[in-house]
Design a protein around this motif. Structure first.
Motif, mmCIF file in Angstrom:
data_model
loop_
_atom_site.group_PDB
_atom_site.id
_atom_site.type_symbol
_atom_site.label_atom_id
_atom_site.label_comp_id
_atom_site.label_asym_id
_atom_site.label_seq_id
_atom_site.Cartn_x
_atom_site.Cartn_y
_atom_site.Cartn_z
ATOM 1 N N LEU A 12 14.864 10.071 -40.351
ATOM 2 C CA LEU A 12 15.276 9.944 -38.961
ATOM 3 C C LEU A 12 14.581 11.063 -38.202
ATOM 4 O O LEU A 12 14.784 12.241 -38.494
ATOM 5 N N VAL A 13 13.731 10.672 -37.274
ATOM 6 C CA VAL A 13 12.935 11.648 -36.526
ATOM 7 C C VAL A 13 13.110 11.429 -35.033
ATOM 8 O O VAL A 13 13.376 10.306 -34.582
ATOM 9 N N PRO A 14 12.947 12.476 -34.241
ATOM 10 C CA PRO A 14 12.979 12.307 -32.791
ATOM 11 C C PRO A 14 11.864 11.346 -32.364
ATOM 12 O O PRO A 14 10.763 11.364 -32.936
ATOM 13 N N GLU A 15 12.148 10.499 -31.369
ATOM 14 C CA GLU A 15 11.177 9.489 -30.943
ATOM 15 C C GLU A 15 9.863 10.086 -30.467
ATOM 16 O O GLU A 15 8.822 9.450 -30.552
ATOM 17 N N GLU A 26 8.162 14.584 -42.216
ATOM 18 C CA GLU A 26 9.216 15.233 -43.003
ATOM 19 C C GLU A 26 9.642 16.547 -42.366
ATOM 20 O O GLU A 26 10.821 16.878 -42.352
ATOM 21 N N ASP A 27 8.692 17.287 -41.811
ATOM 22 C CA ASP A 27 9.023 18.548 -41.147
ATOM 23 C C ASP A 27 9.873 18.319 -39.903
ATOM 24 O O ASP A 27 10.695 19.159 -39.546
ATOM 25 N N SER A 28 9.671 17.190 -39.228
ATOM 26 C CA SER A 28 10.378 16.887 -37.983
ATOM 27 C C SER A 28 11.689 16.144 -38.195
ATOM 28 O O SER A 28 12.464 15.975 -37.254
ATOM 29 N N ALA A 29 11.934 15.661 -39.401
ATOM 30 C CA ALA A 29 13.115 14.835 -39.673
ATOM 31 C C ALA A 29 14.410 15.619 -39.485
ATOM 32 O O ALA A 29 14.523 16.766 -39.889
ATOM 33 N N VAL A 30 15.383 14.958 -38.847
ATOM 34 C CA VAL A 30 16.710 15.552 -38.710
ATOM 35 C C VAL A 30 17.612 15.115 -39.867
ATOM 36 O O VAL A 30 18.660 15.719 -40.101
ATOM 37 N N ARG A 31 17.169 14.058 -40.568
ATOM 38 C CA ARG A 31 17.919 13.581 -41.733
ATOM 39 C C ARG A 31 17.006 12.695 -42.560
ATOM 40 O O ARG A 31 16.117 12.028 -42.033
ATOM 41 N N GLY A 78 17.150 8.355 -28.902
ATOM 42 C CA GLY A 78 16.221 9.455 -29.090
ATOM 43 C C GLY A 78 15.763 9.638 -30.519
ATOM 44 O O GLY A 78 14.915 10.476 -30.794
ATOM 45 N N LEU A 79 16.314 8.856 -31.454
ATOM 46 C CA LEU A 79 15.899 8.934 -32.846
ATOM 47 C C LEU A 79 15.250 7.627 -33.274
ATOM 48 O O LEU A 79 15.597 6.559 -32.771
ATOM 49 N N SER A 80 14.326 7.720 -34.191
ATOM 50 C CA SER A 80 13.747 6.517 -34.784
ATOM 51 C C SER A 80 13.761 6.668 -36.293
ATOM 52 O O SER A 80 13.746 7.784 -36.825
ATOM 53 N N ALA A 81 13.816 5.547 -36.971
ATOM 54 C CA ALA A 81 13.832 5.529 -38.436
ATOM 55 C C ALA A 81 12.437 5.179 -38.923
ATOM 56 O O ALA A 81 11.848 4.194 -38.491
ATOM 57 N N ARG A 82 11.909 6.014 -39.784
ATOM 58 C CA ARG A 82 10.577 5.805 -40.350
ATOM 59 C C ARG A 82 10.689 5.705 -41.872
ATOM 60 O O ARG A 82 11.459 6.433 -42.487
ATOM 61 N N VAL A 83 9.892 4.833 -42.453
ATOM 62 C CA VAL A 83 9.906 4.633 -43.904
ATOM 63 C C VAL A 83 8.770 5.414 -44.541
ATOM 64 O O VAL A 83 7.637 5.363 -44.087
ATOM 65 N N MET A 84 9.124 6.134 -45.579
ATOM 66 C CA MET A 84 8.137 6.801 -46.424
ATOM 67 C C MET A 84 8.147 6.075 -47.761
ATOM 68 O O MET A 84 9.171 5.578 -48.191
#
Length: 85
Positions: A12-15, A26-31, A78-84
């Motif tokens: 979960l990262v800021p948009e 990963e550095d920017s992820a809040v969760r 303000g958050l977006s979900a990204r897949v790694m």
């Protein structure tokens, strides 16, 4: 025969975070959460994955999160979900 991935890591990262560089995301992820296939199909029509407080419908071909709940709630503005991988 195609085999869908059995697990993904969701960040979960800021948009406003740009790019798809794994380290910067990963550095920017809040969760972060590792989700595993449940064997179910979500309302979006894509396979459902769950774990670490997140439930997500993910298109395994494009690795796009089509729907996500975090601790039972919708994703905050303000958050977006990204897949790694």
């Amino acid at each position: 025969m195609t085999t869908e991935p059995q697990r993904f890591k969701i960040l979960l990262v800021p948009e406003h975070v740009e790019g798809a560089d794994g380290a910067s995301l990963e550095d920017s992820a809040v969760r972060a959460a590792v989700v595993q296939a449940t064997g179910e199909t979500g309302a979006s029509g894509y396979p459902r994955y769950a774990g670490d407080g997140m439930v997500a419908d993910i298109d395994p071909r494009t690795r796009t999160v089509e729907a996500v709940l975090v601790d039972g709630d919708e994703l905050d503005y303000g958050l977006s979900a990204r897949v790694m991988s």
